[in-house]
Scaffold this motif. Sequence first.
Motif, PDB file in Angstrom:
ATOM      1  N   THR A  69       0.826  -1.197   0.000  1.00  0.00           N
ATOM      2  CA  THR A  69       0.000   0.000   0.000  1.00  0.00           C
ATOM      3  C   THR A  69       0.869   1.258   0.000  1.00  0.00           C
ATOM      4  OG1 THR A  69      -0.118  -0.161   2.401  1.00  0.00           O
ATOM      5  CG2 THR A  69      -1.989  -1.018   1.167  1.00  0.00           C
ATOM      6  N   LEU A  70       0.367   2.252  -0.686  1.00  0.00           N
ATOM      7  CA  LEU A  70       0.955   3.595  -0.690  1.00  0.00           C
ATOM      8  C   LEU A  70      -0.095   4.566  -0.181  1.00  0.00           C
ATOM      9  CD1 LEU A  70       2.634   3.561  -4.223  1.00  0.00           C
ATOM     10  CD2 LEU A  70       3.830   3.581  -2.013  1.00  0.00           C
ATOM     11  N   GLY A  71       0.356   5.721   0.261  1.00  0.00           N
ATOM     12  CA  GLY A  71      -0.566   6.763   0.679  1.00  0.00           C
ATOM     13  C   GLY A  71      -0.798   7.776  -0.420  1.00  0.00           C
ATOM     14  N   ARG A  72      -1.469   8.835  -0.053  1.00  0.00           N
ATOM     15  CA  ARG A  72      -1.819   9.880  -1.027  1.00  0.00           C
ATOM     16  C   ARG A  72      -0.593  10.550  -1.636  1.00  0.00           C
ATOM     17  NH1 ARG A  72      -3.951  11.661   3.913  1.00  0.00           N
ATOM     18  NH2 ARG A  72      -2.675  13.236   4.960  1.00  0.00           N
ATOM     19  N   ASP A  73       0.566  10.387  -1.015  1.00  0.00           N
ATOM     20  CA  ASP A  73       1.807  10.967  -1.530  1.00  0.00           C
ATOM     21  C   ASP A  73       2.639   9.956  -2.318  1.00  0.00           C
ATOM     22  OD1 ASP A  73       2.276   9.404   0.703  1.00  0.00           O
ATOM     23  OD2 ASP A  73       3.904  10.648   1.457  1.00  0.00           O
ATOM     24  N   GLY A  74       2.041   8.844  -2.732  1.00  0.00           N
ATOM     25  CA  GLY A  74       2.797   7.747  -3.322  1.00  0.00           C
ATOM     26  C   GLY A  74       2.917   7.716  -4.836  1.00  0.00           C
ATOM     27  N   LEU A  78       4.784   4.902  -7.417  1.00  0.00           N
ATOM     28  CA  LEU A  78       4.114   4.142  -8.484  1.00  0.00           C
ATOM     29  C   LEU A  78       4.829   4.354  -9.819  1.00  0.00           C
ATOM     30  CD1 LEU A  78       0.273   4.609  -7.915  1.00  0.00           C
ATOM     31  CD2 LEU A  78       1.541   2.461  -7.923  1.00  0.00           C
ATOM     32  N   THR A  79       5.126   5.605 -10.127  1.00  0.00           N
ATOM     33  CA  THR A  79       5.810   5.934 -11.376  1.00  0.00           C
ATOM     34  C   THR A  79       7.163   5.246 -11.454  1.00  0.00           C
ATOM     35  OG1 THR A  79       4.649   8.053 -11.474  1.00  0.00           O
ATOM     36  CG2 THR A  79       6.669   7.854 -12.791  1.00  0.00           C
ATOM     37  N   ARG A  80       7.903   5.242 -10.339  1.00  0.00           N
ATOM     38  CA  ARG A  80       9.217   4.592 -10.320  1.00  0.00           C
ATOM     39  C   ARG A  80       9.093   3.096 -10.583  1.00  0.00           C
ATOM     40  NH1 ARG A  80      14.331   3.638  -8.915  1.00  0.00           N
ATOM     41  NH2 ARG A  80      14.935   2.385  -7.139  1.00  0.00           N
ATOM     42  N   LEU A  81       8.166   2.425  -9.892  1.00  0.00           N
ATOM     43  CA  LEU A  81       7.990   0.986 -10.112  1.00  0.00           C
ATOM     44  C   LEU A  81       7.673   0.704 -11.580  1.00  0.00           C
ATOM     45  CD1 LEU A  81       5.911   0.023  -6.934  1.00  0.00           C
ATOM     46  CD2 LEU A  81       8.314  -0.565  -7.396  1.00  0.00           C
ATOM     47  N   GLN A  82       6.754   1.465 -12.138  1.00  0.00           N
ATOM     48  CA  GLN A  82       6.368   1.264 -13.533  1.00  0.00           C
ATOM     49  C   GLN A  82       7.538   1.516 -14.475  1.00  0.00           C
ATOM     50  OE1 GLN A  82       3.031   3.928 -13.447  1.00  0.00           O
ATOM     51  NE2 GLN A  82       1.640   2.374 -12.639  1.00  0.00           N
ATOM     52  N   SER A  83       8.365   2.527 -14.192  1.00  0.00           N
ATOM     53  CA  SER A  83       9.511   2.826 -15.055  1.00  0.00           C
ATOM     54  C   SER A  83      10.564   1.719 -15.008  1.00  0.00           C
ATOM     55  CB  SER A  83      10.147   4.163 -14.674  1.00  0.00           C
ATOM     56  OG  SER A  83      10.874   4.049 -13.466  1.00  0.00           O
ATOM     57  N   LEU A  84      10.571   0.955 -13.914  1.00  0.00           N
ATOM     58  CA  LEU A  84      11.504  -0.169 -13.774  1.00  0.00           C
ATOM     59  C   LEU A  84      10.939  -1.464 -14.357  1.00  0.00           C
ATOM     60  CD1 LEU A  84      12.653   0.545 -10.109  1.00  0.00           C
ATOM     61  CD2 LEU A  84      14.062   0.769 -12.181  1.00  0.00           C
ATOM     62  N   GLU A  89       0.067  -3.880 -10.240  1.00  0.00           N
ATOM     63  CA  GLU A  89      -1.263  -4.486 -10.209  1.00  0.00           C
ATOM     64  C   GLU A  89      -1.799  -4.661  -8.791  1.00  0.00           C
ATOM     65  OE1 GLU A  89      -3.147  -8.819 -11.540  1.00  0.00           O
ATOM     66  OE2 GLU A  89      -1.107  -8.292 -12.120  1.00  0.00           O
ATOM     67  N   PHE A  90      -0.926  -5.011  -7.845  1.00  0.00           N
ATOM     68  CA  PHE A  90      -1.348  -5.276  -6.465  1.00  0.00           C
ATOM     69  C   PHE A  90      -0.932  -4.174  -5.494  1.00  0.00           C
ATOM     70  CE2 PHE A  90      -0.795  -9.638  -8.273  1.00  0.00           C
ATOM     71  CZ  PHE A  90      -2.146  -9.971  -8.294  1.00  0.00           C
ATOM     72  N   VAL A  91      -0.631  -3.001  -6.022  1.00  0.00           N
ATOM     73  CA  VAL A  91      -0.291  -1.863  -5.166  1.00  0.00           C
ATOM     74  C   VAL A  91      -1.544  -1.006  -5.025  1.00  0.00           C
ATOM     75  CG1 VAL A  91       1.160   0.179  -4.869  1.00  0.00           C
ATOM     76  CG2 VAL A  91       2.134  -1.908  -5.871  1.00  0.00           C
ATOM     77  N   ARG A  92      -1.980  -0.832  -3.806  1.00  0.00           N
ATOM     78  CA  ARG A  92      -3.197  -0.075  -3.506  1.00  0.00           C
ATOM     79  C   ARG A  92      -2.815   1.286  -2.933  1.00  0.00           C
ATOM     80  NH1 ARG A  92      -8.685  -1.626  -1.173  1.00  0.00           N
ATOM     81  NH2 ARG A  92      -8.112  -3.719  -1.792  1.00  0.00           N
TER      82      ARG A  92
END
Length: 193
Positions: A69-74, A78-84, A89-92
Amino acid sequence: MSTLICGSLAFDTIMDFEGRFAEQILPAQLHILNVSFLVPSLRRDFGGCAGNIAYSLRQLGGTPLPMATLGRDGQDYLTRLQSLGISTEFVRTIESEYTAQAMIMTDRDNNQITAFHPGAMAQAHRTAVQARSDIRLGIISPDGRDAMQQHAEQMHAAGIPFVFDPGQGLPMFDGETLRHFIELSTWVTVNDY
């Protein structure tokens, strides 16, 4: 083959104190401890157990699936994970919370003082593990207490062999609960902590 990695995503604020904590803390004054340290260097890193494991596994050519899970500042995370090339899919995202934060200060003797705010991590149990043909391995790493327990039960029920790695989350559990984790898991990894 995908590996489901249950654990934390956090922002780590790393600071270096050029002195020694032992020289700043007076043993006779521990009952009124109030210290302040000048930290000339500071950096902010993407951290958390699931994040670190997913990054390393991806660098080795694996297919990590972090469940966290990430918060409102995450959004940056998310962008970093996707760029890597790491699936989110399972990150809320939990809009009512901040992303977990670790503030780590290290002195010249490599002693550390750490403060940790769990934030959105405390809601990680809201995402459930489901059996899926491409998920062939799992990892339970430090996360919210309820999430660690529920995800271990869910992985076991789904027939997903998994590593139980309690790390710094070890003190959250009593002996009976730890024995149950060991019974459910395929492998256990621990360290001196």
